[in-house]
Design a protein around this motif. Structure first.
Motif, short mmCIF file in Angstrom:
data_model
loop_
_atom_site.label_atom_id
_atom_site.label_comp_id
_atom_site.label_asym_id
_atom_site.label_seq_id
_atom_site.Cartn_x
_atom_site.Cartn_y
_atom_site.Cartn_z
N ARG A 55 0.78 -1.12 -0.17
CA ARG A 55 -0.25 -0.54 -0.30
C ARG A 55 0.98 1.19 -0.26
O ARG A 55 -0.15 2.18 -0.29
N ASP A 92 1.09 2.77 2.19
CA ASP A 92 0.07 4.21 2.93
C ASP A 92 0.73 5.26 3.75
O ASP A 92 1.77 5.46 4.61
N THR A 126 -7.58 7.68 -3.80
CA THR A 126 -7.30 6.23 -4.71
C THR A 126 -8.05 6.44 -6.06
O THR A 126 -9.31 7.14 -6.02
N GLN A 129 -4.12 12.24 0.17
CA GLN A 129 -3.48 11.26 -0.79
C GLN A 129 -5.21 10.39 -0.84
O GLN A 129 -6.07 10.45 -0.86
N SER A 187 -5.28 2.52 -8.57
CA SER A 187 -3.52 3.69 -8.11
C SER A 187 -3.56 4.57 -7.23
O SER A 187 -4.88 5.65 -6.73
N ARG A 188 -3.19 4.62 -5.98
CA ARG A 188 -2.88 5.60 -5.29
C ARG A 188 -1.80 6.80 -5.74
O ARG A 188 -0.45 6.14 -5.98
N SER A 215 -3.00 0.02 -5.58
CA SER A 215 -3.38 -0.86 -4.55
C SER A 215 -3.72 -2.47 -4.34
O SER A 215 -3.50 -3.19 -3.43
#
Length: 374
Positions: free
Chosen positions: A153, A155, A215, A213, A221-222, A256
């Motif tokens: 991720r 993240d 998505t 952020q 895609s992020r 992701s």
């Protein structure tokens, strides 16, 4: 002791009382040993995970889940050892108090004492079997999938404000603070290295007042979206410098859905290992199936080793017993590796090791009965 002598002469209830008494002593001691060993091992693993969380590799919120799913893997190794030590310490204390002497005087033979010992051993073997054959591979797969998901991720929510942290892709970020709901970043700084069609490494430094952020629902895609900032590009050894002022700038983080395949035999179910003819799979299956059998073998070894002289103390034979357990486990692991590598035939497998220590247990038991219980 006189009360115990009177109880054992009450034939209709003596067997049940004896079973309850010995089982309680063994299981209470086993529970204490299990708690201590579990605290030490889980504490060590928790420190490792906590260090990874402090570095920003994993979020703190999943620590509890990771430790919970590691528990069966710890128990499958701790329970046989704890039961082994439980018999040694509990029966050793009974020898110290001459309680087993009273039992022998009342007609309790060593074989009957062994049968009483094997009943709680069956319960422990069932628990170990549940862990080794089912719960441990399922928990290992869950933890591996969780950690792999966190790695895939990338993240930015893993980042802690006020620190420079790596969040994948050769990127280093600094965030001044988060909003109250944790979705909006303030005072964002991002450093990234990369190549741009030549052999030179380019450094890009991006600074923005805000960032968040998002998505893409179509591709998964992020992106890290930065607002109100500037971007600088420099190359060591060159005088050129790139400068870009922007109102909105987007950095692609990754997909992701990108994850590596978790195909290790450690995560395979026992049924899959049974149907797989590969030596490594068969070695893993025999290791899992042998752990419940190990409980009965250790119970057979522990009973004669628990016999101590009151003047020696209950810990007199504890060190030799631990060495014997270490030799058992080490030889078992060595044969599992040999089977997996093809150096030892799969048909023989790990069973000769269990048979060897089973013979050692019968030999110790015969020697103990020959000397007599005093």
């Amino acid at each position: 002791m006189l009360a115990l002598h009177g109880i054992l002469h009450d034939k209709p209830e003596s067997a049940l009382i004896l079973f309850r008494y010995l089982t309680r002593e063994v299981l209470l001691t086993m529970a204490a040993v299990t708690g201590i060993l579990l605290l030490v091992i889980m504490g060590s693993r928790f420190i490792r995970y906590f260090g990874s969380a402090a570095e920003g590799d994993i979020p703190v919120t999943i620590l509890g889940s990771l430790m919970l799913f590691h528990l069966p893997g710890f128990l499958e190794l701790i329970l046989p050892l704890a039961f082994f030590l439980g018999i040694l310490l509990a029966y050793g204390q009974l020898y110290m108090n001459s309680e087993i002497t009273v039992m022998v005087a009342c007609g309790i033979s060593p074989s009957r004492l062994l049968r009483v010992t094997l009943l709680p051993a069956a319960v422990v073997a069932v628990l170990v079997g549940l862990c080794s054959l089912w719960l441990t591979p399922a928990g290992a797969l869950h933890n591996a999938a969780t950690l792999e998901e966190q790695r895939s991720r990338l993240d930015v929510s893993l980042l802690a404000p006020g620190r420079f942290q790596d969040f994948g892709g050769g990127r280093t970020a600094y965030i001044g603070s988060f909003s109250d709901d944790g979705t909006l970043m303030q005072d964002v700084f991002v450093h990234q290295q990369g190549r741009r069609g030549d052999d030179f490494i380019h450094n890009y430094v991006t600074r923005a007042q805000r960032g968040y952020q998002e998505t893409s629902p179509q591709t998964g895609s992020r992106f890290l979206v930065l607002e109100e900032g500037e971007r600088y590009g420099v190359t060591p050894g060159r005088q050129e410098t790139e400068h870009l002022a922007f109102e909105r700038y987007t950095l692609r983080l990754g997909l992701s859905r990108d994850r590596r395949e978790l195909d290790s035999l450690e995560y395979a179910t026992t049924e899959e290992l049974w149907n797989d003819d590969n030596p490594r799979a068969q070695a893993q299956w025999q290791w899992r199936a042998g752990l419940p059998l190990m409980v009965f073998v250790l119970a057979l070894i522990a009973q004669p080793l628990s016999r101590v002289n009151p003047r020696q103390g209950r810990f007199a034979k504890l060190l030799p017993a631990v060495f014997l357990y270490v030799a058992y486990l080490s030889l078992l692991l060595a044969v599992v590796d040999a089977v997996g590598s093809g150096a030892w035939p799969v048909a023989a497998g790990v069973w000769p090791v269990h048979a060897l220590f089973l013979l050692i247990g019968f030999g110790l038991l015969w020697h103990s009965q020959r000397k007599g219980m005093r």
